[in-house]
Design an enzyme around this catalytic site. Structure first.
Site, short mmCIF file in Angstrom:
data_model
loop_
_atom_site.label_atom_id
_atom_site.label_comp_id
_atom_site.label_asym_id
_atom_site.label_seq_id
_atom_site.Cartn_x
_atom_site.Cartn_y
_atom_site.Cartn_z
NE ARG A 52 -4.11 -1.93 1.78
CZ ARG A 52 -4.01 -3.04 2.47
NH1 ARG A 52 -3.06 -3.18 3.38
NH2 ARG A 52 -4.87 -4.02 2.27
CE LYS A 74 -0.82 14.00 -13.85
NZ LYS A 74 -1.18 14.33 -15.23
CD GLU A 116 6.80 17.86 -22.09
OE1 GLU A 116 6.12 18.81 -21.66
OE2 GLU A 116 6.29 16.79 -22.49
CE LYS A 158 4.94 17.92 -13.86
NZ LYS A 158 5.00 16.70 -14.60
CD GLU A 168 -4.06 16.74 -14.72
OE1 GLU A 168 -3.09 16.09 -14.35
OE2 GLU A 168 -4.48 16.76 -15.86
NE ARG A 172 0.06 17.45 -12.07
CZ ARG A 172 0.66 16.59 -11.26
NH1 ARG A 172 0.31 16.53 -10.00
NH2 ARG A 172 1.61 15.80 -11.69
CG ASN A 176 -2.45 18.31 -19.64
OD1 ASN A 176 -1.48 17.58 -19.47
ND2 ASN A 176 -3.52 18.27 -18.86
CG HIS A 179 0.93 17.45 -23.40
ND1 HIS A 179 1.70 18.58 -23.43
CD2 HIS A 179 1.72 16.47 -22.88
CE1 HIS A 179 2.91 18.30 -22.95
NE2 HIS A 179 2.95 17.03 -22.61
CG HIS A 183 -1.50 13.06 -25.28
ND1 HIS A 183 -2.08 13.57 -24.15
CD2 HIS A 183 -0.23 12.74 -24.94
CE1 HIS A 183 -1.19 13.59 -23.17
NE2 HIS A 183 -0.06 13.09 -23.63
CG HIS A 196 5.70 12.99 -24.74
ND1 HIS A 196 4.33 12.90 -24.90
CD2 HIS A 196 5.92 13.95 -23.80
CE1 HIS A 196 3.75 13.77 -24.08
NE2 HIS A 196 4.69 14.40 -23.40
N1 LIG Z 1 4.77 10.95 -14.69
C1 LIG Z 1 4.70 12.03 -15.41
O1 LIG Z 1 4.30 13.10 -14.94
C2 LIG Z 1 5.18 11.99 -16.83
C3 LIG Z 1 5.34 13.18 -17.53
C4 LIG Z 1 5.85 13.10 -18.83
C5 LIG Z 1 6.15 11.87 -19.40
N2 LIG Z 1 5.96 10.73 -18.67
C6 LIG Z 1 6.27 9.42 -19.24
O2 LIG Z 1 7.67 9.35 -19.49
C7 LIG Z 1 7.89 8.43 -20.55
C8 LIG Z 1 8.91 9.00 -21.50
O3 LIG Z 1 10.08 9.28 -20.81
P1 LIG Z 1 11.48 9.47 -21.56
O4 LIG Z 1 11.33 10.43 -22.67
O5 LIG Z 1 12.48 9.72 -20.49
O6 LIG Z 1 11.69 8.06 -22.28
P2 LIG Z 1 12.38 6.68 -21.81
O7 LIG Z 1 12.27 6.47 -20.36
O8 LIG Z 1 11.84 5.61 -22.72
O9 LIG Z 1 13.90 6.94 -22.16
C9 LIG Z 1 14.28 7.15 -23.50
C10 LIG Z 1 15.45 6.25 -23.89
O10 LIG Z 1 16.64 6.80 -23.33
C11 LIG Z 1 17.38 5.79 -22.66
N3 LIG Z 1 18.13 6.51 -21.62
C12 LIG Z 1 17.69 6.97 -20.43
N4 LIG Z 1 18.64 7.71 -19.85
C13 LIG Z 1 19.72 7.71 -20.66
C14 LIG Z 1 21.02 8.30 -20.61
N5 LIG Z 1 21.37 9.09 -19.60
N6 LIG Z 1 21.88 8.06 -21.63
C15 LIG Z 1 21.51 7.29 -22.69
N7 LIG Z 1 20.29 6.72 -22.81
C16 LIG Z 1 19.41 6.93 -21.80
C17 LIG Z 1 16.34 4.81 -22.20
O11 LIG Z 1 16.89 3.53 -22.00
C18 LIG Z 1 15.35 4.82 -23.39
O12 LIG Z 1 15.79 3.97 -24.40
C19 LIG Z 1 6.53 8.15 -21.18
O13 LIG Z 1 6.12 6.85 -20.85
C20 LIG Z 1 5.61 9.19 -20.57
O14 LIG Z 1 4.30 8.72 -20.42
C21 LIG Z 1 5.49 10.77 -17.41
ZN LIG Z 2 4.63 15.94 -21.92
#
Ligand SMILES: NC(=O)c1ccc[n+]([C@@H]2O[C@H](COP(=O)([O-])OP(=O)(O)OC[C@H]3O[C@@H](n4cnc5c(N)ncnc54)[C@H](O)[C@@H]3O)[C@@H](O)[C@H]2O)c1
Ligand SMILES: [Zn+2]
Length: 297
Positions: A52, A74, A116, A158, A168, A172, A176, A179, A183, A196
């Site tokens: 939990r 999130k 972003e 942020k 949200e 918040r 978006n 987005h 999206h 993204h």
């Molecule tokens: N929780 C939230 O508020 C929130 C906000 C925005 C996005 N997200 C989520 O985040 C995800 C996207 O995140 P992302 O863009 O970081 O993608 P990701 O986590 O897939 O990373 C991108 C790639 O970079 C590689 N990588 C990571 N760090 C590295 C480094 N230092 N050097 C070399 N390679 C590296 C990873 O292995 C991967 O192949 C999505 O699933 C999205 O939904 C969440």
């Molecule tokens: Zn985003």
């Protein structure tokens, strides 16, 4: 833990629960996520639900995770039916950001994260936007003072917005910006063609066009936004193979659409945005068509 979108699933979370149990982690345990947004979202969701909820610390290693995903609490995973459909709000005890980790991050991922930062400038801080606009080439260079400063300011923005509205309910939602169309583009292209941040870059230009049509966004916002995005070598044009009606349909399927109505974040100027409820589909159509014409300029 493996990284990459195909691991952002309940199955990975299940494997994490098993690993936590085998390691004897109890309620006083701590999960540390080291990786991009995928690792942060999956690890954070496991921490939010194991026993939990146990504490977790985020150590994001992509620019997108450093300026966005790691902050705000999130967490969640994707279902076959759509992205981020299962999740929980669970604040990390700390977020540890080391920009040196970006040394190995491929340039395209750096640019995706910069989108972003542009968004944070448009919605909250004209000075951050000006920094991005004027220092594009230095921002793309990992280790530059400008990039470090933009990361710090983006995190402040942020964190500030999230602190004011953790779950949200209102403010918040301005995060978006770009987005809704972004999206829709990601979904219609199977989450493969664009990163993204790239889809959000295009979506922000659409939002500016729609905002102009709605009489909310002044005419100087869009050229400045397009200039900043182009300077960062981010895409700005709507994909020619996606029709306006396809985009409208996908926007309504977005989980943030309100009961079949279009709710959009529109810029009032550079540095300020607001949520506009119930935007008429004809205004959106006209904005998207105007966006399409820009590609021919
Ligand atoms: N929780 C939230 O508020 C929130 C906000 C925005 C996005 N997200 C989520 O985040 C995800 C996207 O995140 P992302 O863009 O970081 O993608 P990701 O986590 O897939 O990373 C991108 C790639 O970079 C590689 N990588 C990571 N760090 C590295 C480094 N230092 N050097 C070399 N390679 C590296 C990873 O292995 C991967 O192949 C999505 O699933 C999205 O939904 C969440
Ligand atoms: Zn985003």
């Amino acid at each position: 833990m493996p990284a990459g979108e195909r691991f952002k699933t309940l199955r990975t979370v299940g494997r994490l629960y098993g690993a936590l149990y085998e390691a004897g982690i109890d309620r006083k345990g701590l999960v540390v996520t080291v990786g991009g947004g995928v690792v942060g979202d999956v690890g954070g969701f496991a921490a939010a639900t194991y026993l939990r909820g146990i504490r977790f610390v985020q150590a994001p290693t992509t620019l997108l995770a450093q300026v966005d995903a790691s902050i705000g609490g999130k967490t969640g995973v994707d279902l076959a039916q759509g992205k981020n459909l299962v999740g929980a709000f669970h604040q990390p005890s700390a977020v540890y950001i080391d920009p040196d980790t970006l040394e190995t991050l491929p340039r395209r991922h750096v640019r995706s994260g910069l989108a972003e930062i542009v968004k944070h400038g448009i919605i909250c801080d004209d000075r951050l936007f000006a920094l991005v606009h004027e220092s594009a080439s230095r921002l793309c260079r990992r280790g530059s003072m400008e990039l470090d400063a933009a990361i710090v300011r983006s995190c402040e923005i942020k964190a500030g917005v999230v602190t004011a509205d953790e779950t949200e309910q209102g403010l918040r939602a301005i995060l978006n910006f770009g987005h809704t169309v972004g999206h829709a583009i990601e979904a219609l292209t199977g989450y493969r063609r664009y990163f993204h941040g790239e889809a959000v870059a295009i979506g922000m230009v659409s939002a500016a066009c729609i905002g102009e049509r709605a009489g909310v966004t002044p005419l100087d916002v869009r050229p400045a936004l397009v200039g900043a995005l182009r300077g960062l070598r981010l895409p700005v044009d709507l994909p020619a193979d996606l029709s306006t009606e396809d985009l409208l349909g996908a926007m309504l399927r977005d989980k943030k659409a309100l009961r079949g109505r279009h709710r959009l974040v529109l810029a009032e100027r550079i540095g300020r945005a607001r949520v506009v409820e119930d935007v008429h589909p004809d205004l959106i159509r006209a904005g998207l068509e105007q966006h399409r014409l820009l590609a021919r300029d």
